[in-house]
Design a protein around this motif. Structure first.
Motif, short mmCIF file in Angstrom:
data_model
loop_
_atom_site.label_atom_id
_atom_site.label_comp_id
_atom_site.label_asym_id
_atom_site.label_seq_id
_atom_site.Cartn_x
_atom_site.Cartn_y
_atom_site.Cartn_z
N LYS A 1 -56.29 4.15 69.33
CA LYS A 1 -57.33 5.00 68.72
C LYS A 1 -58.36 4.16 67.98
N ASN A 2 -58.06 2.87 67.85
CA ASN A 2 -58.93 1.99 67.07
C ASN A 2 -59.84 1.22 68.02
N ARG A 3 -61.19 1.29 67.78
CA ARG A 3 -62.14 0.64 68.67
C ARG A 3 -61.96 -0.87 68.65
N GLU A 4 -61.77 -1.44 67.46
CA GLU A 4 -61.61 -2.88 67.37
C GLU A 4 -60.37 -3.35 68.14
N LEU B 1 -58.89 -1.87 70.71
CA LEU B 1 -59.12 -1.74 72.14
C LEU B 1 -60.02 -2.86 72.66
N PHE B 2 -61.03 -3.23 71.85
CA PHE B 2 -61.89 -4.34 72.25
C PHE B 2 -61.09 -5.64 72.34
#
Length: 588
Positions: free
Chosen positions: A476-479, A481-482
């Motif tokens: 759920k965390n963009r960082e 997943l990046f």
């Protein structure tokens, strides 16, 4: 089938009833006249004379059925020549062979071809001694040539009849005219009626015939002589070799049985062989020769011979004796030996095999089970003592980059340990303090103020491993997943970097993930963290994590002492951590 046989028999009798009008053949003029030297090999074929024939005889057995030969003696009687392997002359193929030719063989020879009744050949042969023919040279029919050497073959008897005019010589091999063909037979030449072989091959074996014409005033005589070429090698310089029995061969037998002992020995080539295979029986008192067989090796590469010694009924005394096979030539000898042993009872023998088989299978199963359960321990032991240090000279700064997501604040106190605490405290405490690895933590090793994406990618490239602490909040965390996608791309570009997936909590992969990330999550194995308050729950977890980390020979003292049982070391580290956590909660 029976009808066919009767028809063939009738046709044969009809042909014989005509029995070749020999009278008409006798009345015709002579087709060809030969002069020949006595005590030599000689051959004539049932062919009408040609100017330059390519074949002068044929070995095929088909002609033996078709051709019929007759001889007219000096008193005028005609005698039919029958086929007999021991007779002289002998009928072979379409030719009449003399071995040797004698003066009494002089006369007229007639041949008629059954297939072509009209074909009748009238041959006149005059046989004279060497003295009458004024022969001065050696006219032996057999000539031995050393393989791989150069030589020349003279026409035997060419020096005979010196007062006659001689034509040039034509050479034939096995009945076929010899021509200069560089492709099929290189190194062959004709020189002054001699056949020159620059290099002798094994295939040069054969029957050679030289033909030429003698002119006596107005009469022409055909002169024909034969030389058999035999290709030989130089005499062996080694003793024979006994191929079987090799050294000492023990045979299991039963008393009273019949037994054949076979000896195989290879002998080198010898021109005048004095070789033999001998059998000896050796007792406690003496050695007795019981059988001997002479052998004559003629092959260019030598020849293998077998000889059998028979024991009609084996006795107790035979069990105490040794049976020796000795192969001997002019250079030396070699031996092989048979020993006889009473055959073991089949029941005991079978039981012994069964026990050995069961023991072996149990050993394999137990060994396989031990390897399966202790595989990681064995690999870690090998890596520490034998494997090469992966970190030397690879220009990497960190052993592992750690990626995690901060947990949901509302669920911090529900679990004994959350992912942030695990990544920032527990991983460094075990991997760095215990095993000597260097981790890259964002909060500690990446300075703020830079471009986040560039910093992450550069840090991944400077790391040997990328540890992903996977939880539901991680996806759920963009960082996070990046960082996961950047790690996958970096691994695909740099094969020295590997991903380590830690499943800290159960999770469901979102459908929105990139396809290559989904594939990586599906293929790569995961190291699962057991959520439990037990101190021993995650012993295997730390071994598996160490297994996936790079090989490094700078691990801590405690880890060295517990290389094969890391449990004690990990328990100590984990207890310390939980005591610290319990103290913090009590204060709160």
């Amino acid at each position: 089938m029976l009808i066919f046989c009767w028809i063939a028999l009738l046709l044969t009798k009809r042909t014989e009833s005509r029995d070749f009008n020999i009278t008409g053949c006798l009345q015709k003029s002579t087709d060809v006249s030969y002069r020949a030297i006595s005590d030599q090999k000689f051959v004539v074929s049932c062919d009408l004379p040609l100017e330059d024939p390519t074949m002068i005889f044929n070995y095929s057995q088909l002609y033996e059925i078709q051709v019929q030969w007759f001889w007219k003696s000096s008193d005028g009687e005609v005698e039919k020549l029958h086929r007999n392997a021991t007779s002289n002359p002998t009928l072979w193929g379409n030719a009449l062979w003399f071995n040797p030719l004698k003066v009494q063989h002089s006369g007229t020879y007639l041949c008629i071809n059954r297939k072509e009744i009209s074909t009748c050949v009238n041959i006149f042969i005059v046989v004279e001694t060497k003295k009458i023919a004024n022969c001065s040279g050696n006219s032996a029919n057999d000539k031995y040539l050393f393989i791989s050497q150069g030589t020349s073959i003279s026409c035997p008897g060419k020096d005979c009849y010196p007062h006659f005019q001689h034509s040039s010589v034509k050479w034939y091999k096995n009945g076929r005219r010899i021509t200069l063909q560089k492709i099929t037979r290189p190194g062959l030449e004709f020189k002054e009626d001699k056949l020159v072989l620059r290099y002798v091959y094994d295939k040069d074996n054969g029957t050679y015939v030289c033909d030429y014409t003698l002119i006596d005033h107005s009469a022409q005589w055909k002169m024909r002589t034969i030389v058999d070429i035999i290709i030989i090698a130089k005499d062996t310089i080694s003793p024979p070799t006994v191929l079987y029995p090799s050294d000492v061969t023990i045979l299991e037998i039963e008393l009273g049985q019949y037994l054949e002992l076979e000896c195989k020995a290879k002998f080198g080539f010898e021109m005048n062989a004095s070789s033999s295979v001998q059998w000896y029986i050796e007792t406690n008192e003496n050695k007795e020769l019981v059988h001997q067989k002479s052998v004559h090796p003629k092959g260019l590469e030598g020849q293998t011979f077998s000889d059998v010694f028979t024991l009609k009924e084996i006795t107790e005394e035979d069990l105490r004796n040794h049976f020796i096979c000795l192969a001997q030539n002019s250079v030396g000898n070699s031996t092989g030996m048979f020993k006889l042993k009473r055959k073991t009872e089949r029941g005991i023998y079978f039981l012994l095999i069964l026990c050995c088989t069961i023991t072996t299978l149990l050993g394999i199963i137990l060994g396989s089970t031990l390897v399966y359960w202790r595989w990681i321990d064995l690999v870690l032991f090998y890596r520490y003592y034998l494997a090469k240090d992966e970190t030397v000279g690879d220009c990497k700064e960190y052993d592992a980059f750690v990626s995690y997501a901060k947990p949901d604040p509302s669920g911090i106190d529900k679990a004994p340990c959350n992912e942030e605490e695990f990544a920032l405290e527990f991983l460094p405490q075990v991997l760095e303090n215990g095993y000597g690895y260097k981790l890259c933590l964002k909060e500690r090793n990446i300075l703020p103020g830079g471009a986040y994406t560039d910093d992450i990618v550069n840090t991944l490239k400077r790391s040997r491993r990328a540890i992903m602490v996977l939880t539901p909040s991680y996806f759920k965390n963009r960082e996070s997943l990046f960082e996961l996608e950047a790690a996958v791309n970096t691994v695909l570009e740099d094969k020295t970097i590997k991903l380590i997936l830690i499943q800290f909590e159960s999770f469901q992969e979102p459908q929105s993930l990139p396809q290559k990330v989904k594939k990586v999550l599906k293929i790569l194995p995961r190291v699962v963290w057991e959520t439990s308050t037990s101190h021993t729950a995650n012993n295997q977890f730390w071994k598996k994590l160490w297994y996936h980390m790079p090989v490094k020979h700078t691990i801590g003292t405690k880890a060295k002492q517990s290389l094969f049982s890391t449990t004690s070391f990990l328990l100590e580290e984990e207890k310390t951590h939980w005591k610290k956590k319990d103290g913090e909660r009590s204060v709160t």
